[in-house]
Design a protein around this motif. Structure first.
Motif, short mmCIF file in Angstrom:
data_model
loop_
_atom_site.label_atom_id
_atom_site.label_comp_id
_atom_site.label_asym_id
_atom_site.label_seq_id
_atom_site.Cartn_x
_atom_site.Cartn_y
_atom_site.Cartn_z
N THR A 8 -23.72 -19.48 36.64
CA THR A 8 -22.72 -18.84 36.74
C THR A 8 -22.44 -18.54 38.21
O THR A 8 -23.37 -17.97 38.98
CB THR A 8 -22.62 -17.40 35.88
OG1 THR A 8 -22.83 -17.72 34.60
CG2 THR A 8 -21.21 -16.65 36.22
N ARG A 103 -17.63 -16.76 37.96
CA ARG A 103 -17.22 -15.33 37.97
C ARG A 103 -16.28 -15.35 39.30
O ARG A 103 -16.62 -15.60 40.40
CB ARG A 103 -18.35 -14.43 38.18
CG ARG A 103 -18.07 -13.13 38.17
CD ARG A 103 -19.04 -12.27 38.45
NE ARG A 103 -19.26 -11.05 37.50
CZ ARG A 103 -19.95 -10.03 37.69
NH1 ARG A 103 -20.82 -9.86 38.76
NH2 ARG A 103 -20.03 -9.13 36.76
N ARG A 121 -4.68 -15.97 35.08
CA ARG A 121 -5.74 -15.89 34.48
C ARG A 121 -6.08 -17.16 33.59
O ARG A 121 -7.03 -17.64 33.50
CB ARG A 121 -5.62 -14.59 33.44
CG ARG A 121 -6.02 -13.49 34.19
CD ARG A 121 -6.50 -12.29 32.96
NE ARG A 121 -6.72 -10.69 33.91
CZ ARG A 121 -5.69 -9.81 33.80
NH1 ARG A 121 -4.34 -10.30 33.25
NH2 ARG A 121 -5.83 -8.86 34.36
N VAL A 125 -9.26 -19.61 33.65
CA VAL A 125 -10.15 -19.58 32.51
C VAL A 125 -10.18 -21.31 32.00
O VAL A 125 -11.41 -21.75 31.89
CB VAL A 125 -9.77 -18.87 31.28
CG1 VAL A 125 -10.55 -19.51 30.19
CG2 VAL A 125 -9.73 -17.34 31.68
N LYS A 130 -15.71 -17.85 33.65
CA LYS A 130 -16.08 -17.24 32.56
C LYS A 130 -15.65 -15.79 32.60
O LYS A 130 -15.37 -15.22 31.71
CB LYS A 130 -17.58 -17.40 32.82
CG LYS A 130 -18.40 -16.58 31.49
CD LYS A 130 -19.90 -16.53 32.04
CE LYS A 130 -20.90 -15.90 31.04
NZ LYS A 130 -22.11 -15.76 31.83
N GLU A 131 -15.47 -15.41 33.83
CA GLU A 131 -14.90 -13.91 34.10
C GLU A 131 -13.80 -14.03 35.09
O GLU A 131 -14.04 -14.76 36.13
CB GLU A 131 -16.07 -12.83 34.51
CG GLU A 131 -16.79 -12.26 33.49
CD GLU A 131 -17.73 -11.16 33.90
OE1 GLU A 131 -17.73 -10.22 33.75
OE2 GLU A 131 -18.71 -11.72 34.67
N PHE A 133 -11.33 -11.67 37.59
CA PHE A 133 -10.98 -10.34 38.07
C PHE A 133 -9.89 -10.69 38.95
O PHE A 133 -9.92 -11.63 39.89
CB PHE A 133 -11.95 -9.55 38.93
CG PHE A 133 -13.09 -9.39 38.19
CD1 PHE A 133 -13.16 -8.09 37.56
CD2 PHE A 133 -14.27 -10.04 37.90
CE1 PHE A 133 -14.48 -7.53 36.64
CE2 PHE A 133 -15.28 -9.82 37.10
CZ PHE A 133 -15.38 -8.67 36.49
N ARG A 340 -9.18 -6.59 35.32
CA ARG A 340 -9.70 -7.57 34.58
C ARG A 340 -8.62 -8.42 33.76
O ARG A 340 -7.64 -7.89 33.20
CB ARG A 340 -10.89 -7.01 33.53
CG ARG A 340 -12.11 -6.59 34.13
CD ARG A 340 -13.32 -6.22 33.26
NE ARG A 340 -13.95 -7.52 32.97
CZ ARG A 340 -15.00 -7.66 32.82
NH1 ARG A 340 -15.93 -6.61 32.84
NH2 ARG A 340 -15.49 -8.82 32.18
#
Length: 340
Positions: A8, A103, A121, A125, A130-131, A133, A340
């Motif tokens: 990651t 991330r 977002r 993705v 994976k994440e 913000f 998020r």
């Protein structure tokens, strides 16, 4: 678990209307124009960034160039998704084996809607995040220039990008009041194109208009260090033949006047909406200018005359937002304002 953490990567992204920046491990690894070129027949990606920009305005019928962002938000979801993937490949050149998951901290305009947030977002993705913000651009710019946004002290920033100008007053990790104006770098280019058409009877493209803005762009008609007049080549509207004319910085100041006035009006409105306690802070610290538009000659002088406040053009205004986004990435657990 450690193996998956190794795969990651933490990256900060500024998906601007004009430029796409990726910051990884404290370094800007991608700084490319936000543009992508597709093959019309097969739909495959031909180029992204600088290579795609070189094709813009010169493409034949089988090539289609797209700028996926308008006014700081995604206008073409499909093109944006492929552009993000292409830019991340550029960020990982030389890396072999499995492609990492990411991330991401992505900066977005302050006036963005929930639908537009979802589009950014989802694109991130699909591109391998994976994440994800999100951070508001004025807050990122404030962090990038070294202001402590978590303190109860008010700071006023004006971020003049390519598609949108954002004026925000920041305190206690949030935006207290803000105004977004869809007048920015692209509008200035269009003003220059129209001026050349009306005054000189010459047709120029957007890239030429941007060169004029860089070489002789100004917003006041008297400068101590005046740039030399700039020779512009284009097509004569009467004869259809190539033609050259000379443009001065006073010409550019004249044609940008109406657009700059709109930004000034938005600044005054933001100051009117600012709570009095924060107004006293701004009176002391002044206004900070970031973004590519901050480089227009005389802009700080003009805003200072209008507001009677000190105006500072920050060091490296083009990189302020991505630097702040990178700092936010390194402090994800401490910055509660990250979305998020």
């Amino acid at each position: 678990m450690g193996f998956f953490n190794f795969l990651t990567q933490g990256i900060a992204i500024d998906i601007g209307t004009a430029n796409f920046l990726v910051l990884k491990e404290g370094k800007v690894v991608v700084d490319e124009p936000s543009i992508i070129a597709f093959n019309r027949t097969t739909g495959e990606v031909i180029a992204v960034g600088h290579k795609a920009e070189q094709m813009e305005g010169k493409e034949h019928e089988n090539i289609r160039t797209i700028r996926p962002l308008k006014n700081g938000v995604i206008a073409d979801f499909h093109a944006a998704e492929h552009m993000i993937k292409g830019m991340l490949k550029l960020a990982n050149t030389g890396r072999r084996g499995m492609s990492p998951s990411y991330r991401m901290v992505v900066c977005v305009p302050a006036g963005i809607t929930e639908v537009e947030k979802r589009a950014i977002r989802d694109s991130a993705v699909i591109a391998g995040a994976k994440e994800v913000f999100l951070i508001h651009e004025p807050v990122a710019a404030a962090i990038g220039i070294g202001l402590d946004v978590q303190e109860p002290t008010g700071h006023m920033l004006i971020d003049i990008g390519s598609g949108i100008t954002e004026i925000a007053v920041i305190a206690l990790s949030g935006i207290v009041c803000d105004q977004s104006v869809r007048v920015a770098g692209d509008t200035f280019d269009e003003d220059i194109i129209q001026f050349m058409r009306k005054e000189h009877n010459i047709l120029i493209g957007q890239s030429t208009a941007e060169k004029i803005k860089i070489e002789v762009g100004a917003v006041v008609d008297s400068l101590p260090d005046a740039p030399e007049p700039y020779a512009v080549k284009g097509r004569d509207l009467m004869t259809g033949l190539p033609k050259q004319v000379t443009v001065t910085y006073q010409d550019v100041a004249f044609c940008l006047d109406k657009s700059i006035t709109k930004i000034e009006d938005a600044i005054l409105l933001t100051l009117e909406l600012t709570p009095p306690e924060l107004s006293s802070d701004i009176h002391q610290s002044g206004i900070y200018l970031t973004g590519g538009g901050a480089l227009l000659r005389g802009l700080d002088l003009r805003i200072a005359r209008k507001t009677k406040l000190p105006v500072h053009v920050v060091d490296g205004p083009l990189l302020a937002v991505i630097k702040g986004t990178g700092i936010a990435l390194n402090n994800i657990n401490n910055f509660k304002f990250l979305m998020r």
